[in-house]
Design a protein around this motif. Structure first.
Motif, PDB file in Angstrom:
ATOM      1  N   ASN A   1      -2.882 -19.508 -29.298  1.00 25.26           N
ATOM      2  CA  ASN A   1      -3.486 -18.191 -29.128  1.00 25.26           C
ATOM      3  C   ASN A   1      -2.321 -17.203 -28.986  1.00 25.26           C
ATOM      4  N   GLY A   2      -1.947 -16.591 -30.110  1.00 21.43           N
ATOM      5  CA  GLY A   2      -0.734 -15.773 -30.169  1.00 21.43           C
ATOM      6  C   GLY A   2      -0.701 -14.667 -29.130  1.00 21.43           C
ATOM      7  N   LYS A   3      -1.856 -14.009 -28.955  1.00 18.60           N
ATOM      8  CA  LYS A   3      -1.872 -12.877 -28.005  1.00 18.60           C
ATOM      9  C   LYS A   3      -1.642 -13.348 -26.574  1.00 18.60           C
ATOM     10  N   ASP A   4      -2.296 -14.458 -26.207  1.00 18.95           N
ATOM     11  CA  ASP A   4      -2.133 -14.979 -24.848  1.00 18.95           C
ATOM     12  C   ASP A   4      -0.685 -15.398 -24.598  1.00 18.95           C
TER      13      ASP A   4
ATOM     14  N   ALA B   1      11.245 -11.235 -31.788  1.00 21.84           N
ATOM     15  CA  ALA B   1      12.086 -10.085 -31.431  1.00 21.84           C
ATOM     16  C   ALA B   1      11.340  -9.107 -30.525  1.00 21.84           C
ATOM     17  N   ARG B   2      10.003  -9.012 -30.718  1.00 23.43           N
ATOM     18  CA  ARG B   2       9.241  -8.074 -29.869  1.00 23.43           C
ATOM     19  C   ARG B   2       9.186  -8.564 -28.422  1.00 23.43           C
ATOM     20  N   ILE B   3       9.199  -9.890 -28.238  1.00 21.97           N
ATOM     21  CA  ILE B   3       9.225 -10.420 -26.870  1.00 21.97           C
ATOM     22  C   ILE B   3      10.574 -10.090 -26.226  1.00 21.97           C
ATOM     23  N   VAL B   4      11.663 -10.316 -26.967  1.00 22.27           N
ATOM     24  CA  VAL B   4      13.003 -10.046 -26.420  1.00 22.27           C
ATOM     25  C   VAL B   4      13.138  -8.552 -26.098  1.00 22.27           C
TER      26      VAL B   4
ATOM     27  N   ARG C   1      -1.703 -19.083 -41.127  1.00 23.85           N
ATOM     28  CA  ARG C   1      -0.697 -18.006 -41.168  1.00 23.85           C
ATOM     29  C   ARG C   1      -0.318 -17.491 -39.774  1.00 23.85           C
ATOM     30  N   GLY C   2      -1.195 -17.759 -38.799  1.00 19.60           N
ATOM     31  CA  GLY C   2      -0.917 -17.298 -37.434  1.00 19.60           C
ATOM     32  C   GLY C   2       0.214 -18.082 -36.766  1.00 19.60           C
ATOM     33  N   THR C   3       0.472 -19.307 -37.241  1.00 15.28           N
ATOM     34  CA  THR C   3       1.532 -20.109 -36.612  1.00 15.28           C
ATOM     35  C   THR C   3       2.670 -20.487 -37.567  1.00 15.28           C
ATOM     36  N   CYS C   4       2.348 -20.722 -38.855  1.00 14.47           N
ATOM     37  CA  CYS C   4       3.387 -21.313 -39.732  1.00 14.47           C
ATOM     38  C   CYS C   4       4.548 -20.367 -39.999  1.00 14.47           C
ATOM     39  N   ILE C   5       4.329 -19.083 -39.775  1.00 11.60           N
ATOM     40  CA  ILE C   5       5.395 -18.100 -40.011  1.00 11.60           C
ATOM     41  C   ILE C   5       6.463 -18.109 -38.912  1.00 11.60           C
ATOM     42  N   LEU C   6       6.126 -18.722 -37.767  1.00 11.71           N
ATOM     43  CA  LEU C   6       6.974 -18.531 -36.586  1.00 11.71           C
ATOM     44  C   LEU C   6       8.123 -19.518 -36.454  1.00 11.71           C
ATOM     45  N   PHE C   7       7.867 -20.769 -36.839  1.00 13.08           N
ATOM     46  CA  PHE C   7       8.773 -21.838 -36.401  1.00 13.08           C
ATOM     47  C   PHE C   7       9.814 -22.237 -37.444  1.00 13.08           C
TER      48      PHE C   7
ATOM     49  N   ALA D   1       8.677 -28.460 -24.261  1.00 15.82           N
ATOM     50  CA  ALA D   1       8.491 -27.543 -25.394  1.00 15.82           C
ATOM     51  C   ALA D   1       9.662 -26.565 -25.486  1.00 15.82           C
ATOM     52  N   CYS D   2       9.359 -25.276 -25.621  1.00 17.28           N
ATOM     53  CA  CYS D   2      10.441 -24.304 -25.839  1.00 17.28           C
ATOM     54  C   CYS D   2      11.305 -24.070 -24.601  1.00 17.28           C
ATOM     55  N   SER D   3      10.846 -24.534 -23.439  1.00 15.71           N
ATOM     56  CA  SER D   3      11.679 -24.465 -22.226  1.00 15.71           C
ATOM     57  C   SER D   3      12.570 -25.691 -22.109  1.00 15.71           C
TER      58      SER D   3
ATOM     59  N   GLU E   1       6.959  -8.183 -45.035  1.00 13.51           N
ATOM     60  CA  GLU E   1       6.911  -7.000 -44.171  1.00 13.51           C
ATOM     61  C   GLU E   1       6.148  -7.294 -42.865  1.00 13.51           C
ATOM     62  N   TRP E   2       4.969  -7.928 -43.005  1.00 10.06           N
ATOM     63  CA  TRP E   2       4.155  -8.221 -41.821  1.00 10.06           C
ATOM     64  C   TRP E   2       4.923  -9.137 -40.872  1.00 10.06           C
ATOM     65  N   ILE E   3       5.516 -10.194 -41.416  1.00 15.69           N
ATOM     66  CA  ILE E   3       6.201 -11.175 -40.563  1.00 15.69           C
ATOM     67  C   ILE E   3       7.394 -10.521 -39.848  1.00 15.69           C
TER      68      ILE E   3
ATOM     69  N   ASP F   1      -1.839 -16.126 -46.901  1.00 17.25           N
ATOM     70  CA  ASP F   1      -2.052 -14.691 -47.063  1.00 17.25           C
ATOM     71  C   ASP F   1      -1.230 -13.920 -46.020  1.00 17.25           C
ATOM     72  N   THR F   2      -0.007 -13.619 -46.357  1.00 16.75           N
ATOM     73  CA  THR F   2       0.867 -12.864 -45.467  1.00 16.75           C
ATOM     74  C   THR F   2       1.905 -12.135 -46.315  1.00 16.75           C
ATOM     75  N   SER F   3       2.836 -11.453 -45.659  1.00 16.94           N
ATOM     76  CA  SER F   3       3.880 -10.748 -46.418  1.00 16.94           C
ATOM     77  C   SER F   3       5.164 -10.723 -45.598  1.00 16.94           C
TER      78      SER F   3
ATOM     79  N   LEU G   1      18.089 -15.489 -24.440  1.00 12.59           N
ATOM     80  CA  LEU G   1      16.680 -15.856 -24.305  1.00 12.59           C
ATOM     81  C   LEU G   1      16.262 -16.810 -25.417  1.00 12.59           C
ATOM     82  N   HIS G   2      15.253 -17.607 -25.121  1.00 14.41           N
ATOM     83  CA  HIS G   2      14.615 -18.405 -26.177  1.00 14.41           C
ATOM     84  C   HIS G   2      14.203 -17.464 -27.305  1.00 14.41           C
ATOM     85  N   GLN G   3      14.538 -17.877 -28.518  1.00 16.99           N
ATOM     86  CA  GLN G   3      14.341 -17.000 -29.685  1.00 16.99           C
ATOM     87  C   GLN G   3      12.951 -17.206 -30.308  1.00 16.99           C
TER      88      GLN G   3
ATOM     89  N   GLU H   1       7.885  -7.330 -39.195  1.00 11.00           N
ATOM     90  CA  GLU H   1       7.445  -6.312 -38.233  1.00 11.00           C
ATOM     91  C   GLU H   1       6.909  -6.946 -36.950  1.00 11.00           C
ATOM     92  N   ARG H   2       6.120  -8.036 -37.086  1.00 15.74           N
ATOM     93  CA  ARG H   2       5.490  -8.627 -35.896  1.00 15.74           C
ATOM     94  C   ARG H   2       6.379  -9.618 -35.152  1.00 15.74           C
ATOM     95  N   THR H   3       7.361 -10.184 -35.857  1.00 10.40           N
ATOM     96  CA  THR H   3       8.137 -11.248 -35.207  1.00 10.40           C
ATOM     97  C   THR H   3       9.652 -11.038 -35.278  1.00 10.40           C
TER      98      THR H   3
HETATM   99  N1  COA Z   1       0.237 -12.278 -41.938  1.00  6.59           N
HETATM  100  C1  COA Z   1      -0.659 -11.298 -42.049  1.00  6.59           C
HETATM  101  N2  COA Z   1      -1.637 -11.117 -41.167  1.00  6.59           N
HETATM  102  C2  COA Z   1      -1.708 -11.968 -40.129  1.00  6.59           C
HETATM  103  C3  COA Z   1      -0.796 -13.018 -39.946  1.00  6.59           C
HETATM  104  C4  COA Z   1       0.191 -13.173 -40.908  1.00  6.59           C
HETATM  105  N3  COA Z   1       1.109 -14.147 -40.844  1.00  6.59           N
HETATM  106  N4  COA Z   1      -1.123 -13.668 -38.826  1.00  6.59           N
HETATM  107  C5  COA Z   1      -2.185 -13.066 -38.308  1.00  6.59           C
HETATM  108  N5  COA Z   1      -2.549 -12.030 -39.100  1.00  6.59           N
HETATM  109  C6  COA Z   1      -3.645 -11.105 -38.937  1.00  6.59           C
HETATM  110  C7  COA Z   1      -4.763 -11.661 -38.090  1.00  6.59           C
HETATM  111  O1  COA Z   1      -5.636 -12.461 -38.873  1.00  6.59           O
HETATM  112  C8  COA Z   1      -5.404 -10.395 -37.617  1.00  6.59           C
HETATM  113  O2  COA Z   1      -6.234  -9.891 -38.630  1.00  6.59           O
HETATM  114  P1  COA Z   1      -7.655  -9.231 -38.261  1.00  6.59           P
HETATM  115  O3  COA Z   1      -7.297  -8.046 -37.405  1.00  6.59           O
HETATM  116  O4  COA Z   1      -8.181  -8.906 -39.594  1.00  6.59           O
HETATM  117  O5  COA Z   1      -8.390 -10.303 -37.539  1.00  6.59           O
HETATM  118  C9  COA Z   1      -4.250  -9.441 -37.452  1.00  6.59           C
HETATM  119  O6  COA Z   1      -3.194  -9.964 -38.245  1.00  6.59           O
HETATM  120  C10 COA Z   1      -3.781  -9.318 -36.043  1.00  6.59           C
HETATM  121  O7  COA Z   1      -3.658 -10.624 -35.508  1.00  6.59           O
HETATM  122  P2  COA Z   1      -3.089 -10.896 -34.114  1.00  6.59           P
HETATM  123  O8  COA Z   1      -3.097 -12.360 -33.824  1.00  6.59           O
HETATM  124  O9  COA Z   1      -3.763  -9.976 -33.157  1.00  6.59           O
HETATM  125  O10 COA Z   1      -1.591 -10.399 -34.365  1.00  6.59           O
HETATM  126  P3  COA Z   1      -0.470 -10.146 -33.351  1.00  6.59           P
HETATM  127  O11 COA Z   1      -0.024  -8.758 -33.432  1.00  6.59           O
HETATM  128  O12 COA Z   1      -0.820 -10.708 -32.004  1.00  6.59           O
HETATM  129  O13 COA Z   1       0.698 -11.051 -33.952  1.00  6.59           O
HETATM  130  C11 COA Z   1       1.754 -13.136 -33.510  1.00  6.59           C
HETATM  131  C12 COA Z   1       0.511 -12.452 -34.073  1.00  6.59           C
HETATM  132  C13 COA Z   1       1.551 -14.638 -33.635  1.00  6.59           C
HETATM  133  C14 COA Z   1       2.954 -12.716 -34.335  1.00  6.59           C
HETATM  134  C15 COA Z   1       1.954 -12.699 -32.038  1.00  6.59           C
HETATM  135  O14 COA Z   1       0.753 -12.854 -31.345  1.00  6.59           O
HETATM  136  C16 COA Z   1       3.014 -13.466 -31.347  1.00  6.59           C
HETATM  137  O15 COA Z   1       4.161 -13.420 -31.721  1.00  6.59           O
HETATM  138  N6  COA Z   1       2.664 -14.186 -30.266  1.00  6.59           N
HETATM  139  C17 COA Z   1       3.639 -15.003 -29.553  1.00  6.59           C
HETATM  140  C18 COA Z   1       3.822 -16.282 -30.307  1.00  6.59           C
HETATM  141  C19 COA Z   1       5.006 -17.068 -29.833  1.00  6.59           C
HETATM  142  O16 COA Z   1       6.059 -16.536 -29.655  1.00  6.59           O
HETATM  143  N7  COA Z   1       4.796 -18.386 -29.662  1.00  6.59           N
HETATM  144  C20 COA Z   1       5.816 -19.285 -29.270  1.00  6.59           C
HETATM  145  C21 COA Z   1       6.199 -19.067 -27.859  1.00  6.59           C
HETATM  146  S1  COA Z   1       7.381 -20.216 -27.379  1.00  6.59           S
END
Ligand code: COA
Length: 336
Positions: A220-223, A260-263, A156-162, A116-118, A37-39, A33-35, A255-257, A41-43
């Protein structure tokens, strides 16, 4: 602080290899469950490559082969192969030994290094230490990952990233300035980003198959985000101070990729133009230890990097771990 010319490792060749299979955001949105646009915008990620027939070894070998070719160095001349990976095909033999065999680098000693990424940054620093100690003169440093095999494709919190891929640099001992690196680890922060256990038991010693676990990357994405945007600018400042340079002396911040919001945030915190922070994560996602050498190779092959330019490389990721190094780009004499 050593400003005088001494023996240092100069990058004389780069290479990269990514899998053929492209996985774009829309395709991921078909099974979690993602899109798109969401991916984006956030990454910032649009698509990534994932292995099918490729392996961590095959991509590492191809990236290494390209780096040797550009440097005009024969496999037999390589004295050491360092492979940074958190997703080796096997626990052993190590990836580096398999790369040695694939390349015919019969005289090279090889081992893997996992930070890991370092990982690439730490492997690069390790190679520099061997070179400046006068132990080896020709070292292949590779980052190679098949993280798609460790990702939980229902999360969906991790599989979109790598994404998967490999990058390599060939270092040769030459006269030059030896920059001091800055690098750190914080084991307490480890639970924020973990991968699977290295050993999967088919059957435990007491015959209890219920002890077998299937594990994936957890995060833990936020941490992790907070850690990165705080520590990366700090360590960049640290490496600049350590080498008596200022941010204005640096032409490119590679920088490690991860995101985009981190960079963007790192550039803002350092009050620097984002144009100095090249990115290609749109195409490849977070390829962990491969991201810096893949980007370096792209910048090199496109002719973006110029003789004498100064680069900061900065890595960060699981461990937690983070670090930065400075190098001077040499061009125009790759095969001399
Ligand atoms: N698509 C849609 N919604 C998603 C989603 C996805 N792929 N992943 C998470 N969400 C949802 C969450 O469930 C949450 O919903 P809720 O508010 O209803 O609970 C909402 O989006 C916000 O989640 P959150 O985890 O707070 O999002 P975020 O803005 O922190 O973005 C990451 C999530 C993973 C993109 C972000 O935390 C991040 O990039 N962290 C760093 C990760 C990283 O770089 N790791 C590797 C380092 S080497």
């Amino acid at each position: 602080m050593n400003k005088e010319q001494t023996i240092t490792g100069i990058i004389r060749g780069t290479g990269a290899c990514v899998p053929k299979r492209v996985l774009d955001n829309n395709e991921i949105a078909g099974f979690v469950d993602t899109s798109d646009e969401w991916i984006q915008e956030r990454t910032g990620v649009k698509r990534r490559r994932i292995v099918e027939s490729e392996t961590t070894v095959s991509m590492a070998s191809e990236a290494g082969r390209q780096a040797l070719e550009e440097a005009g160095v024969l496999p037999e001349e390589v004295e050491m192969i360092l492979v940074a990976t958190g997703s080796a095909d096997r626990v052993f033999p190590c990836t580096a030994c398999q790369v040695q065999e694939a390349l015919g680098a019969v005289g090279a000693v090889g081992f893997d290094l996992n930070a890991a990424c370092s990982g690439f940054l730490f492997a690069y620093n390790t190679a520099q230490a061997y070179i400046s100690a006068g132990i080896y003169r020709t070292i292949l440093v590779i980052g190679s990952e098949s993280l798609s095999r460790l990702v939980d494709w229902t999360d969906r919190g991790t599989c979109i990233l790598f994404g998967d891929g490999a990058g390599a640099v060939l270092l040769r001992a030459e006269q030059g300035r030896n920059y001091r690196p800055a690098a750190h680890s914080d084991g307490k922060g480890g639970p924020a980003l973990t991968g699977p256990g290295a050993v999967t038991r088919i059957r435990s010693i007491d015959g209890d198959s219920s002890k077998t676990k299937t594990e994936y990357i957890t995060m833990n994405g936020k941490d992790v985000f907070q850690f990165a945007v705080r520590k990366v600018p700090q360590v960049i400042q640290e490496v600049l101070d350590e080498n008596e340079l200022s941010a204005e002396d640096i032409d490119w911040f590679v920088l490690h990729q991860a995101n985009a919001r981190i960079v963007d945030s790192v550039a803002r915190r350092l009050r620097l133009d984002i144009e100095k922070f090249p990115m290609n994560l749109q195409e490849y996602g977070n390829t962990s230890s491969a991201s810096i050498p893949i980007l370096l190779n792209e910048l090199n092959r496109k002719g973006v990097l110029r003789e004498g330019q100064k680069l900061v490389l900065a890595g960060f990721g699981a461990g937690l771990s983070w670090g930065a190094s400075i190098l001077e780009w040499k061009s125009g004499s790759k095969t001399k």
